[in-house]
Design an enzyme around this catalytic site. Structure first.
Site, mmCIF file in Angstrom:
data_model
loop_
_atom_site.group_PDB
_atom_site.id
_atom_site.type_symbol
_atom_site.label_atom_id
_atom_site.label_comp_id
_atom_site.label_asym_id
_atom_site.label_seq_id
_atom_site.Cartn_x
_atom_site.Cartn_y
_atom_site.Cartn_z
ATOM 1 N NE ARG A 103 -2.680 -0.177 3.722
ATOM 2 C CZ ARG A 103 -3.421 0.107 4.510
ATOM 3 N NH1 ARG A 103 -4.762 0.185 4.371
ATOM 4 N NH2 ARG A 103 -2.964 0.515 5.698
ATOM 5 C CB THR A 107 -2.487 7.195 -2.219
ATOM 6 O OG1 THR A 107 -1.728 5.917 -2.708
ATOM 7 C CG2 THR A 107 -1.744 8.179 -2.997
ATOM 8 C CG ASP A 199 2.696 -3.927 8.481
ATOM 9 O OD1 ASP A 199 2.782 -4.570 7.860
ATOM 10 O OD2 ASP A 199 2.606 -2.642 7.731
HETATM 11 C C1 PRP Z 1 -1.211 -5.093 3.686
HETATM 12 C C2 PRP Z 1 -2.134 -6.279 4.007
HETATM 13 C C3 PRP Z 1 -2.701 -6.292 2.790
HETATM 14 C C4 PRP Z 1 -2.964 -4.898 2.837
HETATM 15 C C5 PRP Z 1 -4.618 -4.549 2.995
HETATM 16 O O1 PRP Z 1 -0.091 -5.356 3.086
HETATM 17 O O2 PRP Z 1 -1.367 -7.488 4.122
HETATM 18 O O3 PRP Z 1 -2.087 -6.700 1.489
HETATM 19 O O4 PRP Z 1 -2.263 -4.243 3.590
HETATM 20 O O5 PRP Z 1 -4.953 -3.158 2.853
HETATM 21 P P1 PRP Z 1 -5.958 -2.701 1.953
HETATM 22 O O6 PRP Z 1 -7.079 -3.625 2.324
HETATM 23 O O7 PRP Z 1 -6.191 -1.275 2.212
HETATM 24 O O8 PRP Z 1 -5.451 -2.729 0.754
HETATM 25 P P2 PRP Z 1 1.089 -4.227 3.058
HETATM 26 O O9 PRP Z 1 0.751 -2.980 2.229
HETATM 27 O O10 PRP Z 1 1.344 -3.759 4.711
HETATM 28 O O11 PRP Z 1 2.198 -4.947 2.371
HETATM 29 P P3 PRP Z 1 3.120 -6.159 3.221
HETATM 30 O O12 PRP Z 1 2.101 -7.388 3.467
HETATM 31 O O13 PRP Z 1 4.107 -6.373 2.090
HETATM 32 O O14 PRP Z 1 3.763 -5.499 4.863
HETATM 33 N N1 URA Z 2 -2.374 -3.671 6.592
HETATM 34 C C1 URA Z 2 -1.878 -4.523 7.749
HETATM 35 O O1 URA Z 2 -1.094 -5.048 7.913
HETATM 36 N N2 URA Z 2 -2.642 -3.916 8.722
HETATM 37 C C2 URA Z 2 -3.582 -3.234 8.811
HETATM 38 O O2 URA Z 2 -4.384 -2.960 10.109
HETATM 39 C C3 URA Z 2 -4.163 -2.567 7.670
HETATM 40 C C4 URA Z 2 -3.492 -2.868 6.645
#
Ligand code: PRP
Ligand code: URA
Length: 208
Positions: A103, A107, A199
């Site tokens: 993400r 944004t 996270d």
């Molecule tokens: C997290 C999670 C999802 C996303 C959810 O990934 O594992 O993929 O955020 O958010 P959304 O529903 O608002 O799209 P992240 O971007 O933290 O990446 P990562 O798993 O590599 O840490």
């Molecule tokens: N991604 C995460 O890992 N945790 C949250 O709460 C939202 C997005």
């Protein structure tokens, strides 16, 4: 709107408590995420097609059933990787695709950086894995990528969902059934799930 299955099971509640706890270390967090996925797999695979086969036991011939489909597990990187073992241990023949997404910190929109799925995925039963469904942006884009490859049968499996994200995926992809262990309260100003667990990717891989 697509169907949403919520899990109300003592073992899942117990393990959710472990992963929500800010004091839980990386090893226990990773293990519990995998175990929750494993417990959810039973329900997610409930309607997989089977075929009748006749099997000779030491006593007689029995009418039995074997899976009549191929399953592809597709984790959304990184956090979805933490759920793969839990599913694959029950479906060891499953192939695995990968969707890389993060993400954007300003944004909150998902950015796709990797997409590799098995050949002929369009004929398979696809299970997408991501522990967190927050705004729903990553889930919606991942489903779109798979649909662009011709996938018709797909399920989305997450551990914690925010109501906002759930509604968005249901509206944009009403044909995709969603399974989540728990629906939380809301998203905060940084689009983190409240109360959530922080996270998920960082907690699985120990990166913060
Ligand atoms: C997290 C999670 C999802 C996303 C959810 O990934 O594992 O993929 O955020 O958010 P959304 O529903 O608002 O799209 P992240 O971007 O933290 O990446 P990562 O798993 O590599 O840490
Ligand atoms: N991604 C995460 O890992 N945790 C949250 O709460 C939202 C997005």
């Amino acid at each position: 709107m697509s169907k949403v299955t919520i899990f109300n099971h003592p073992l899942i509640h117990h393990k959710l408590t472990i992963i929500r706890d800010e004091k839980t270390n990386t090893k226990d967090f990773r293990q519990s995420v995998s175990e929750i996925a494993n417990l959810m797999a039973f329900e997610v695979t409930r309607d997989l097609p089977v075929k009748e086969v006749y099997t000779k036991t030491p006593i007689a011939v029995a009418k039995t059933y074997t899976l009549d489909c191929e399953v592809v597990i597709v984790p959304i990187l990184r956090a979805g990787l933490g759920m793969v073992d839990g599913i694959q241990s029950l479906i060891p023949t499953a192939k695995i695709g990968h969707i890389g997404m993060y993400r954007d910190e300003e944004t909150f929109e998902p950015v796709n950086y990797f997409f590799k799925v098995p050949k002929h995925i369009e004929d398979k039963e696809v299970i997408i894995l991501d522990p967190m469904l927050a705004t729903g942006g990553s889930a919606v884009d991942a489903i779109e990528l798979l649909k662009s490859k011709g996938v018709k049968k797909m399920k989305f499996l997450c551990i914690i969902a925010a109501p906002e994200g759930l509604e968005r995926v249901q509206k944009e992809h009403p044909d995709v059934q969603i399974y989540c262990a728990h629906i939380d309260d809301h998203l905060n100003e940084n689009k983190y799930i409240v109360p959530g667990l922080g996270d998920a990717g960082d907690r699985i891989f120990g990166t913060k």
